[in-house]
Design a protein around this motif. Structure first.
Motif, mmCIF file in Angstrom:
data_model
loop_
_atom_site.group_PDB
_atom_site.id
_atom_site.type_symbol
_atom_site.label_atom_id
_atom_site.label_comp_id
_atom_site.label_asym_id
_atom_site.label_seq_id
_atom_site.Cartn_x
_atom_site.Cartn_y
_atom_site.Cartn_z
ATOM 1 N N GLY A 202 0.814 -1.206 0.000
ATOM 2 C CA GLY A 202 0.000 0.000 0.000
ATOM 3 C C GLY A 202 0.850 1.258 0.000
ATOM 4 O O GLY A 202 1.977 1.271 0.503
ATOM 5 N N LYS A 203 0.319 2.340 -0.559
ATOM 6 C CA LYS A 203 1.033 3.599 -0.613
ATOM 7 C C LYS A 203 0.684 4.431 0.612
ATOM 8 O O LYS A 203 -0.478 4.670 0.900
ATOM 9 C CB LYS A 203 0.663 4.352 -1.888
ATOM 10 N N ASN A 204 1.703 4.891 1.314
ATOM 11 C CA ASN A 204 1.514 5.627 2.562
ATOM 12 C C ASN A 204 1.478 7.145 2.373
ATOM 13 O O ASN A 204 1.522 7.876 3.363
ATOM 14 C CB ASN A 204 2.632 5.272 3.545
ATOM 15 N N THR A 205 1.428 7.630 1.161
ATOM 16 C CA THR A 205 1.446 9.069 0.922
ATOM 17 C C THR A 205 0.273 9.742 1.618
ATOM 18 O O THR A 205 -0.868 9.276 1.548
ATOM 19 C CB THR A 205 1.389 9.356 -0.586
ATOM 20 N N PHE A 206 0.546 10.877 2.286
ATOM 21 C CA PHE A 206 -0.510 11.633 2.970
ATOM 22 C C PHE A 206 -1.404 12.332 1.933
ATOM 23 O O PHE A 206 -0.920 12.858 0.923
ATOM 24 C CB PHE A 206 0.099 12.693 3.893
ATOM 25 N N HIS A 222 -4.604 8.573 3.754
ATOM 26 C CA HIS A 222 -3.503 8.123 2.906
ATOM 27 C C HIS A 222 -4.026 7.559 1.591
ATOM 28 O O HIS A 222 -5.219 7.257 1.452
ATOM 29 C CB HIS A 222 -2.672 7.067 3.645
ATOM 30 N N GLU A 223 -3.128 7.409 0.633
ATOM 31 C CA GLU A 223 -3.501 6.958 -0.700
ATOM 32 C C GLU A 223 -4.002 5.521 -0.720
ATOM 33 O O GLU A 223 -4.769 5.150 -1.606
ATOM 34 C CB GLU A 223 -2.311 7.094 -1.655
ATOM 35 N N HIS A 248 -11.149 1.640 -0.032
ATOM 36 C CA HIS A 248 -10.276 0.830 -0.884
ATOM 37 C C HIS A 248 -9.364 1.696 -1.736
ATOM 38 O O HIS A 248 -8.455 1.186 -2.382
ATOM 39 C CB HIS A 248 -11.103 -0.093 -1.784
ATOM 40 N N SER A 249 -9.619 3.022 -1.756
ATOM 41 C CA SER A 249 -8.778 3.936 -2.512
ATOM 42 C C SER A 249 -8.413 5.116 -1.604
ATOM 43 O O SER A 249 -8.670 5.082 -0.403
ATOM 44 C CB SER A 249 -9.509 4.413 -3.768
ATOM 45 N N ALA A 250 -7.830 6.147 -2.174
ATOM 46 C CA ALA A 250 -7.313 7.264 -1.387
ATOM 47 C C ALA A 250 -8.411 7.953 -0.594
ATOM 48 O O ALA A 250 -9.534 8.119 -1.076
ATOM 49 C CB ALA A 250 -6.617 8.264 -2.296
ATOM 50 N N VAL A 251 -8.081 8.357 0.638
ATOM 51 C CA VAL A 251 -8.984 9.138 1.480
ATOM 52 C C VAL A 251 -8.803 10.603 1.089
ATOM 53 O O VAL A 251 -7.717 11.158 1.211
ATOM 54 C CB VAL A 251 -8.689 8.928 2.973
ATOM 55 N N GLY A 266 -14.237 10.412 3.666
ATOM 56 C CA GLY A 266 -14.823 10.182 2.350
ATOM 57 C C GLY A 266 -13.759 10.040 1.304
ATOM 58 O O GLY A 266 -12.615 10.467 1.481
ATOM 59 N N GLY A 267 -14.148 9.415 0.169
ATOM 60 C CA GLY A 267 -13.213 9.193 -0.921
ATOM 61 C C GLY A 267 -13.943 8.939 -2.214
ATOM 62 O O GLY A 267 -15.087 9.369 -2.408
#
Length: 836
Positions: A202-206, A222-223, A248-251, A266-267
């Protein structure tokens, strides 16, 4: 050539309302959001736009409620100013000049007189810094704020990644894989980093940040769809965090409720998730919100939530997680159709939600309705090929709408349909009338409808890559033996096996021009005879357009060789040509003017001209960056009375165009802008408001009511008519006075209700007076009966031995009443005059 002068490019209608986080007033009755160059104030209960706060000259990038006064708000803009508004009355209070473009702002109640803004470090670099601006105390309306101090040197370009912590003690900023927390008392910043990928890939980007209002807790999105709750971050080495995971996807957005009991997230799933802060395993969901969530906001009293969505929509949600209102703006997406104007509603029509056409009112800046063209459920899945609306056209009266939808499943397979829609007067919408599956053997390249208002037949032409164009004609009910209107193919045309690219009708509908690569053919719509062919230098034709009114003898076209050509149809020869890279050519249906958008050096220029004149009427350099491929002339509701040469082409129609960033822009004169600014400061009442007593207080229809009373006759009608309170200067002043300086509502309400009541004493006095009149009439009637025999005898006596030829007409009630009044008068004063 006339340069642009006082005409400038503005956002007018259809602007984004989801670009920044909206804010809700303290009483949860109003919602404020940035919309182009203004701030819109909506009612959370009726969804109606109450005020347009106009004053900025560039995009508004942030809106905040002033912490010290909940009836005022701040707005910032790329024009380098911060403006203070009384948003309840729509009044500009003060303007602070910063001098730098402002991309977002945030503030805290604990930092009074200071606003934190995000500015760009360099003009071209994508690096930003957070700066504190000290707002000076001044009585002037225009104030320069030059006292700036840097707080964070490297912050994210995402406004949702900067937020104040509990009590304004610290500010949290996230960028990339690093979370930075700056403490104001310590004057120190702590940084916390994450690895680029976790163990599961998983990608941890803020992506976003939110702070708990009561505790020292920071929530980050996170992404990879995870939410982390950070604690003990006041000590760099002792911090901890817990992880929540549902998305399941970026927040895209996070927000705590005012008491901190719930966390909202939400996302892209279009689902609002409500997490219990103390019991993180418990969640509530509000699904099927229609589009990806971009921002979440909560009212200060916690009564309402609101979510912004990717389809330019704001959803207002009650705290019980139930949708109460939806504010829909112009849906921004992949526009495949041309920009069109509905002849009936004067609404802008273009692609909206997937598989839909949206009808958007430019005058009211409001979405009227969406028309489902595909009539299939849209599945949000990447790579899945689904039907899309690619072309549309109206007839002259707006009674018929033609659409083309297509879906490409494989490389060699293409499925497309031509649909004809009839306008239903009862539902005030379009109803599907005819569906033609595979109208051509290859994709449709262009489609146009005859726009002649006095045409006897409704006609549609479609051109295709199969080398043919087809004319579709509406059969009348007489031809279909009462089975209702239906469409059929009237003619199929071709020219030497070439592919038709563009087609258009003349203003009167008698001619049809079809371009076959570099050759333009002109056909008669009455006999479908090929009248002439027009040649021009090689390269395919990109646009075709007939002249209007006095210029109807001209046909204009552009080609891929960057040439604009004008043919004279009377001589069938080239009248003139000029070299320019025209990306879009269109004609104003209400005048001879034509507009050409030219792409040059990465920007688009506008030229407005008449085909019969050698020099342009108007030009505007660099109206926007990128290429303009969609534009339309929209007729005005009221014609402008401009006498200047530079703006006369805007008198009848207004030119709208879409930029490459899907921004709807238009051209406005300085006089028009001043008129809108003045109108926004006045109390406006819509004519569609119900005729209530409170509405009539303004006295807007007082003269009309007075005329109606004078025309009305009869006592019964006068009794039934109830007098309503009339407008006065005092009442008008009362309604236009700001609410926060008025007396209490209870004091005003009693006065208002009493003004609506009918006095009982007046009605009793009227009854008493009527009884007295009846008694006097009775007495006089008895005296008249005594006199009646003598009058009858005198009438029966013949004059000259013959009967009278005409009888005296009987008296009416009004005349008899007047006669009795005269009898009662005292005539003794006459004797004094007659005596010698």
């Amino acid at each position: 050539m006339v340069e642009h002068g006082d005409i400038r490019v503005v956002h007018r209608g259809g602007s984004k309302i989801n670009s920044r986080q909206p804010v809700i007033s303290n009483d949860s009755k109003l919602l404020l959001c940035a919309s182009g160059e203004c701030v819109k104030v909506f009612s959370t209960s009726t969804e109606v736009c109450i005020h347009d706060l106009r004053g900025h000259t560039d995009l508004v990038t942030g809106v905040l409620i002033k912490p010290a006064n909940h009836l005022q708000s701040y707005s910032c803009s790329l024009d380098g100013t911060i403006r203070l508004w009384d948003f309840t009355d729509g009044i500009l209070i003060k303007t602070y000049t910063i001098g730098y473009p402002i991309y977002s702002m945030c503030m805290s109640a604990n930092h009074e007189g200071v606003i934190f803004i995000r500015v760009r470090v360099c003009a071209r670099a994508e690096s930003f810094q957070l700066v504190a601006v000290h707002l000076p105390q001044s009585g002037d309306q225009l104030v320069e704020a030059r006292e700036l101090s840097a707080v964070l040197s490297d912050v994210s370009s995402n406004p949702a990644a900067i937020v104040f912590g509990r009590g304004g003690e610290y500010i949290a900023s996230a960028k990339g894989l690093q979370l930075e927390v700056y403490f104001f008392k310590k004057q120190k910043a702590y940084r916390f980093s994450l690895k680029e990928n976790n163990k599961k890939g998983g990608k941890n980007t803020f992506t976003c940040v939110a702070c708990h209002p009561k505790e020292d807790c920071i929530a980050t999105g996170h992404e990879d769809g995870k939410i982390r709750l950070w604690r003990n971050f006041s000590h760099k080495k002792e911090y901890t965090y817990t992880t929540l995971h549902w998305h399941h996807s970026a927040v895209s957005s996070l927000c705590f409720t005012p008491e901190g009991t719930n966390l909202l997230s939400g996302g892209i799933e279009s689902v609002l998730v409500q997490w219990k802060y103390s019991q993180e395993s418990q969640r509530d969901f509000l699904p099927r919100l229609g589009a990806a969530i971009t921002h979440i906001a909560v009212s200060p009293d916690g009564a309402l939530f609101c979510t912004s969505h990717s389809d330019n929509k704001i959803t207002i949600i009650q705290s019980c997680v139930k949708v109460s209102a939806v504010i829909q703006g112009l849906v921004k997406g992949d526009v495949r159709t041309d920009l069109m104007v509905d002849p009936r509603s004067k609404a802008l029509v273009l692609n909206g939600k997937p598989g839909h056409l949206q009808f958007y009112s430019l005058q009211r800046d409001k979405l009227l309705y969406n028309l489902d063209i595909v009539q299939q459920e849209y599945i949000h899945e990447a790579g899945l090929q689904q039907f899309e609306v690619v072309r549309a056209a109206f007839d002259a009266s707006g009674s018929w709408l033609a659409t083309v939808e297509e879906r490409k499943q494989k490389v060699a397979e293409l499925e497309f349909n031509l649909k004809l829609w009839a306008f239903d007067e009862q539902t005030q919408s379009f109803v599907l009338n005819t569906t033609i599956s595979a109208p051509h053997e290859a994709p449709i390249t262009d489609m146009c409808s005859c726009q002649a208002a006095d045409s006897q037949t409704t006609m549609l032409v479609s051109a295709s890559k199969d080398g043919h164009f087809k004319a579709w004609q509406l059969a009348t009910q007489a031809q279909t033996e009462g089975e209702g209107p239906s469409w059929s193919c009237d003619f199929v045309g071709a020219y030497h096996g070439l592919v038709p690219e563009r087609c258009c009708f003349s203003a009167d509908g008698s001619l049809l021009a079809v371009s076959f690569q570099e050759v333009v053919t002109v056909w008669s719509t009455a006999s479908w005879e090929l009248l002439t062919t027009l040649s021009q230098p090689p390269k395919a034709i990109r646009d075709l357009c007939f002249g209007r009114l006095s210029c109807s003898k001209y046909l204009l076209g552009t080609n891929a060789n960057n040439l604009l050509c004008c043919w004279n149809l009377l001589t069938c020869s080239l009248e003139w040509s000029t070299s320019m890279d025209v990306s879009l050519l269109l004609a104003d249906p209400l005048s001879e003017n034509m507009a050409a958008f030219c792409f040059q050096d990465g920007c688009t220029d506008l030229f407005v001209f008449k085909p019969s004149e050698p020099r342009p009427l108007f030009s505007h350099k660099a109206v926007c960056s990128g290429k303009v491929t969609r534009a339309v002339f929209a007729p005005r509701e009221e014609m402008l009375e401009s006498c200047e040469d530079s703006s006369q082409w805007l008198n009848r129609s207004q030119l709208y165009f879409l930029t490459q960033y899907m921004e709807l822009m238009t051209f406005a004169t300085k006089a028009e802008e001043d008129r809108l600014m003045a109108a926004s400061k006045q109390l406006l009442i819509d004519d569609n408001v119900a005729m209530t007593p409170f509405y009539l207080l303004l006295g807007k229809h007082r003269q009309q009511q007075q005329d109606d009373r004078e025309e009305a006759s009869g006592a019964a009608e006068a009794v039934l008519r109830t007098p309503l309170p009339q407008g006065s200067a005092a009442i008008r002043e009362l309604l236009q006075t700001p609410a926060h300086v008025l007396p209490s509502t209870s004091f005003l309400c009693s006065m208002f209700v009493q003004s609506l009541l009918i006095s009982i004493t007046d009605s009793r006095e009227e009854n008493k007076q009527a009884e007295e009149e009846m008694e006097s009439e009775k007495e006089e009637q008895e005296s008249e009966e005594e006199m009646e025999p003598s009058v009858t005898r005198s009438q029966q006596a013949p004059v000259g031995g013959e009967e009278t030829e005409s009888e005296v007409p009987p008296l009416t009630k009004a005349q008899a009443r007047e006669l009795r009044r005269v009898r009662k008068l005292d005539h003794s004063w006459l004797s004094g005059l007659l005596d010698p």
